[in-house]
Design an enzyme around this catalytic site. Structure first.
Site, short mmCIF file in Angstrom:
data_model
loop_
_atom_site.label_atom_id
_atom_site.label_comp_id
_atom_site.label_asym_id
_atom_site.label_seq_id
_atom_site.Cartn_x
_atom_site.Cartn_y
_atom_site.Cartn_z
N HIS A 369 0.73 -1.25 0.14
CA HIS A 369 0.12 0.03 0.04
C HIS A 369 0.80 1.27 -0.04
O HIS A 369 0.56 2.37 -0.68
CB HIS A 369 -0.90 -0.17 1.15
CG HIS A 369 -2.18 -0.87 0.92
ND1 HIS A 369 -2.81 -1.39 2.11
CD2 HIS A 369 -2.48 -1.59 0.06
CE1 HIS A 369 -3.77 -2.31 1.79
NE2 HIS A 369 -3.45 -2.37 0.40
N ARG A 476 -4.64 -3.33 -16.68
CA ARG A 476 -4.60 -4.59 -15.92
C ARG A 476 -5.61 -4.38 -14.84
O ARG A 476 -5.54 -3.94 -13.86
CB ARG A 476 -3.38 -4.92 -15.12
CG ARG A 476 -2.13 -4.92 -16.31
CD ARG A 476 -0.86 -5.26 -15.40
NE ARG A 476 0.26 -5.95 -16.04
CZ ARG A 476 1.14 -5.08 -16.58
NH1 ARG A 476 1.39 -4.02 -16.50
NH2 ARG A 476 2.16 -5.97 -17.10
N ARG A 512 -8.16 -5.75 -19.70
CA ARG A 512 -7.87 -7.24 -19.67
C ARG A 512 -8.70 -7.84 -18.35
O ARG A 512 -8.64 -7.09 -17.50
CB ARG A 512 -6.44 -7.36 -19.35
CG ARG A 512 -5.84 -8.77 -19.32
CD ARG A 512 -4.39 -9.07 -18.94
NE ARG A 512 -4.34 -8.73 -17.87
CZ ARG A 512 -2.80 -8.76 -17.50
NH1 ARG A 512 -1.89 -9.17 -18.57
NH2 ARG A 512 -2.34 -8.51 -16.37
N GLU A 611 0.43 -15.81 -24.21
CA GLU A 611 1.52 -15.72 -23.30
C GLU A 611 1.64 -17.19 -22.87
O GLU A 611 2.57 -17.39 -21.94
CB GLU A 611 1.08 -14.77 -22.16
CG GLU A 611 -0.32 -15.09 -21.54
CD GLU A 611 -0.51 -13.54 -20.58
OE1 GLU A 611 0.37 -12.92 -19.97
OE2 GLU A 611 -1.62 -13.77 -20.17
N ASN A 634 6.18 -10.96 -21.13
CA ASN A 634 6.49 -11.27 -20.00
C ASN A 634 6.47 -12.83 -19.39
O ASN A 634 7.42 -13.48 -19.06
CB ASN A 634 5.97 -10.45 -18.72
CG ASN A 634 6.35 -9.02 -18.93
OD1 ASN A 634 7.04 -8.61 -19.75
ND2 ASN A 634 5.40 -8.25 -18.18
N ASP A 635 5.18 -13.30 -19.57
CA ASP A 635 4.70 -14.67 -19.35
C ASP A 635 5.22 -15.60 -20.49
O ASP A 635 5.66 -16.60 -20.16
CB ASP A 635 3.42 -14.85 -19.09
CG ASP A 635 2.78 -14.45 -17.82
OD1 ASP A 635 3.55 -14.93 -16.74
OD2 ASP A 635 1.80 -13.75 -17.41
N ARG A 645 9.91 -15.65 -14.03
CA ARG A 645 10.06 -14.41 -14.29
C ARG A 645 10.44 -13.37 -13.19
O ARG A 645 10.97 -12.20 -13.56
CB ARG A 645 8.93 -13.57 -15.03
CG ARG A 645 7.67 -13.45 -14.45
CD ARG A 645 6.54 -13.15 -15.27
NE ARG A 645 5.98 -11.73 -15.08
CZ ARG A 645 4.93 -11.38 -15.51
NH1 ARG A 645 4.24 -12.04 -16.07
NH2 ARG A 645 4.60 -10.07 -15.40
N CYS A 682 2.34 -6.18 -25.45
CA CYS A 682 2.24 -5.36 -24.39
C CYS A 682 3.09 -5.88 -23.19
O CYS A 682 2.99 -5.18 -22.00
CB CYS A 682 0.74 -5.29 -23.89
SG CYS A 682 0.10 -6.99 -23.37
C1 PEP Z 1 2.74 -10.41 -19.92
O1 PEP Z 1 2.58 -11.54 -19.51
O2 PEP Z 1 3.68 -10.09 -20.68
C2 PEP Z 1 1.51 -9.46 -19.64
C3 PEP Z 1 1.76 -8.20 -20.28
O3 PEP Z 1 0.98 -9.55 -18.38
P1 PEP Z 1 1.32 -9.50 -16.87
O4 PEP Z 1 2.98 -8.93 -16.79
O5 PEP Z 1 0.31 -8.59 -16.39
O6 PEP Z 1 1.34 -10.79 -16.53
MG MG Z 2 1.01 -12.13 -18.12
#
Ligand code: PEP
Ligand code: MG
Length: 755
Positions: A369, A476, A512, A611, A634-635, A645, A682
């Site tokens: 927070h 998100r 999303r 992803e 990222n995923d 990650r 993204c």
């Molecule tokens: C990703 O996985 O690249 C993504 C944009 O989603 P998050 O980072 O919220 O998992």
């Molecule tokens: Mg993701």
């Protein structure tokens, strides 16, 4: 066996200790007397006090029953023997047959061989073990819970005596590490980017407690209630007055915080401590020490953050009870780097935000927070800086590099100079990017590349206009859910999404659906992290199993759009069937809304995040159903390489510019182009100019990134010629190198592309 002595309540003992403490005697004779008082009151043959000294050593400071010669001579390492075990685990230990315990070690000089039973309780002060108090009996005595609790109360009084009496120097009671005067670099985890230079202000949440033992518990309980009422009034004033509190999620954060002030379990624990004979402030302090300890042992980030909120509240109640004020907070230098173990959001707001340059925490996290509130203040924030409080002193000059999650304590002149140079370069770059704000994001050869921002809080949305981005490529939705105390109903969600769309002023927003579960726990749902949270019951897997959640979210989105265009994207799709089921739920909601007289979105786009690698083998079916795709790099990279990650050891192991990743993107874009379905990226790689260059070269025409990356990526796009880059990529994409980073960087340099 001798008969077991009767249980003795703690109040009489506390009073006797208080009388000793009130005497004029020096600290050592006081300790000597206290061990006698405890031994007689607890009907124990032995009572000993060990004090922790520098170097993690526990020294016998006073004893009744053991050999007096051992005092100041017997020393144990933390972790050594039963006493060391109590200190190491910071937990009481009660044993009827101590000598059969694996940690038992025999110290002949103490003469303790005839004693069979053992109870050791840690003396805790400011979250550290400052000593251990032990009672021993000749018989195999079973110390019960009440006796252990009574000793804990006594230990808390003793901790204050040891910590505040000069028995050992203050430096010894606060652990230190390394040489504190040399420059040091410490690493942590980024919670907000940016850089700052200033003076360290160590956030002190210590409150001196003069009176520990109560005359009358009733009076103390009343004092507690009055203090709590005043704390509530102050919180109301504070949260009401701050303009910050008017913004969406901050309200939620602060509401959650307020809820903790009324937490029944916490208050009951304090009341129990007072009923055992402590003053109101000592009762709060005892519960606070226990909370601090629990905090050190809990790894769940959400729980840790809630415990931090309780710590913050405890300090507030203590200040109220002792009449002390947070005076030091008023004397903030103009360039304060606030340093703490962790703090609650209200504590941060006690400081003058105009003077705060950065926040650095030994614990905490990006989702704490306090970090959310600090981001709203737009200061760099670094969390989880190990050793922070032992390596840094109040007033030290500190450089905070939020972008690289590093701090430089007592930096050399050269480092300060390079900080100032860096600041100048940043200012100049910012100026260049600001000038680009309204310039089109088009390559030299005329290809438009849509640049969008990733957002998750209402306060991110103004960045859309500040950066001149085309839209929000990833909203998100789980983030607003995560900072709330309760599950938001349809009306609350509708209001949130409506506000986002209103603020976006017609620029497209891709919402999303909830990507929760696994390690992204919601406070109001029991989480099931499992052994591999990232591979667990999360995102669509969870919402498809609980379709009411998804239905409500869809309903809220449709209502929020109220006739405006709407774009919805599903996370973590692993098979096309999941996409179809989610879409069917949305379609049903549309029918329902229409029947209920609601306005349907003028244009509806439904997309999937790519992803999970399994989707790459279902592209024809997916492309036939989805209106757009967005690569969550990222995923996707985490799953492609089976590489967590969040694991810092693996952070540099696989590269986003690996030819493998780029070939995946190439193939996906090729297929999607054939089907006429737009593809964006993204994940984090989209916001890094060199990566963004490679993606653009592979045919990606939409990128979504943190707002601060829009300027640098636009500068790259505007300098880029696609044809030579696409030709170059063809020659290197099939390589089996670890990464194409160096080659792409050389290409950028040769073609004067700023990356
Ligand atoms: C990703 O996985 O690249 C993504 C944009 O989603 P998050 O980072 O919220 O998992
Ligand atoms: Mg993701």
């Amino acid at each position: 066996m001798q008969p077991v002595p009767p249980v003795v309540g703690p109040r009489r003992l506390l009073r006797r200790i208080r009388d000793v403490m009130a005497s004029e005697a020096e600290a050592q004779p006081k300790l000597d007397q206290i061990v006698r008082v405890i031994a007689s009151d607890m009907v124990a043959e032995v009572c000993s006090i060990y004090v922790q000294r520098a170097g993690e050593v526990l020294e016998l400071f006073a004893t009744e029953g053991l050999n007096p010669e051992a005092v100041h001579n017997t020393r144990l390492r933390v972790g050594e023997g039963l006493v060391g075990e109590v200190a190491a685990r910071a937990q009481p230990l009660a044993l009827a047959d101590a000598q059969s315990h694996p940690a038992f070690v025999y110290r002949p000089e103490t003469g303790e061989d005839p004693y069979h039973s053992f109870m050791g309780v840690p003396m805790l002060r400011q979250g550290h073990v400052v000593g251990v108090v032990v009672v021993q009996n000749r018989t195999q005595r079973n110390y019960d819970d009440e006796e252990v609790e009574a000793m804990e109360t006594v230990a808390m009084v003793l901790a204050e005596l040891v910590g505040g009496s000069g028995l050992v120097s203050p430096e010894e009671t606060v652990p230190t590490e390394g040489n504190a005067v040399l420059p040091v670099r410490l690493d942590g985890v980024q919670a907000n980017g940016g850089v700052a230079l200033g003076k360290a202000i160590i956030h002190r949440s210590d409150v001196a407690i003069r009176q520990l033992v109560a005359e009358d518990p009733e009076t103390e309980l009343r004092r507690l209630d009055e203090a709590l009422a005043e704390v509530h009034r102050n919180l109301d004033r504070m949260f009401g007055a701050r303009e910050l509190a008017q913004q969406g999620e901050h309200r939620d954060v602060l509401e959650t915080y307020r809820m903790f002030a009324a937490d029944a379990g916490w208050l009951n624990r304090i009341r129990d401590a007072i009923a055992s004979g402590l003053t109101a402030e000592a009762g709060v302090q005892q519960v606070r020490e226990n909370t601090r300890l629990r905090m050190a042992q809990i790894t769940d980030p959400y729980l840790r953050e809630r415990l931090a909120d309780l710590e913050d509240l405890a300090v507030r109640v203590l200040l109220q009870l002792t009449g002390a004020d947070a005076g030091a907070r008023a004397e903030l230098p103009d360039d304060a780097i606030l340093v703490c173990r962790v703090m609650g959001p209200a504590e941060l707001l006690d400081y003058d935000p105009k003077k705060l340059r950065a926040l650095v925490m030994e614990e905490g996290s990006a989702t704490a927070h306090v970090s959310i509130v600090a981001r709203a203040l737009d200061i760099p924030v670094i969390a989880q800086v190990k050793g922070l409080l032992t390596r840094l002193r109040n007033g030290d000059i500190v450089i905070v590099d939020g972008d690289n999650a590093q701090i430089f304590v007592r930096p050399s002149d050269d480092a300060v100079q390079s900080f100032h140079d860096n600041l100048r370069v940043r200012a100049a770059r910012r100026e260049v990017f600001a000038q680009l704000r309204d310039a089109p994001s088009v390559t030299q050869d005329g290809a438009a590349v849509s640049l969008n921002i990733n957002a998750g809080l209402e306060l991110d949305v103004p960045q859309l206009h500040a950066t001149g981005a085309d839209g929000i490529g990833l909203f998100r939705t789980e983030i607003p859910f995560m900072v709330r105390a309760t599950y938001p109903d349809v009306a609350a969600q509708t209001a949130l999404y409506r506000n986002i769309l209103d603020q976006a002023e017609g620029k497209p927003v891709i919402f999303r659906t909830l990507d929760v579960g696994g390690d992204k726990a919601l406070p109001y749902f029991a989480s099931e992290p499992g052994e591999n949270p990232a591979l667990g019951w999360r995102a669509m897997r969870m919402t498809l199993d609980r379709p009411a959640m998804l239905r409500q979210q869809m309903r809220a989105l449709v209502r929020a759009a109220n006739g405006r265009p709407l774009a919805v994207m599903f996370p973590m799709i692993s098979e096309v069937e999941e996409f179809s089921r989610a879409r069917a739920i949305l379609d049903l909601e549309l029918v329902r809304e229409e029947k209920a007289g609601g306005k349907l979105p003028r244009e509806l786009k439904v997309g999937a995040m790519v992803e999970v690698p399994s989707l790459l083998w279902q592209l024809p079916a997916l492309l036939a159903r989805a209106d757009f795709l967005s690569i969550g790099s990222n995923d996707l990279i985490q799953f492609l390489f089976a590489s967590d990650r969040g694991n810092p050891r693996l952070a540099d192991r696989y590269d986003s510019l690996s030819p493998i990743v780029l070939r995946v993107v190439r193939d996906l874009v090729r297929e999607a182009d054939k089907a006429g379905v737009p593809v964006s990226v993204c994940g984090e790689m989209a916001g890094r100019p060199l990566e963004a260059m490679a993606l653009t070269g592979l045919g990606v025409r939409a990128l979504s990134m943190t707002a601060s990356s829009v300027g640098p990526v636009k500068a790259m796009v505007r300098a880029l010629r696609l044809r030579p880059l696409a030709d170059y990529l063809k020659t290197v994409l099939d390589s089996s190198d670890h990464s194409l980073r160096d080659r792409l960087r050389a290409f950028a340099r040769d073609h004067e592309i700023p990356v």
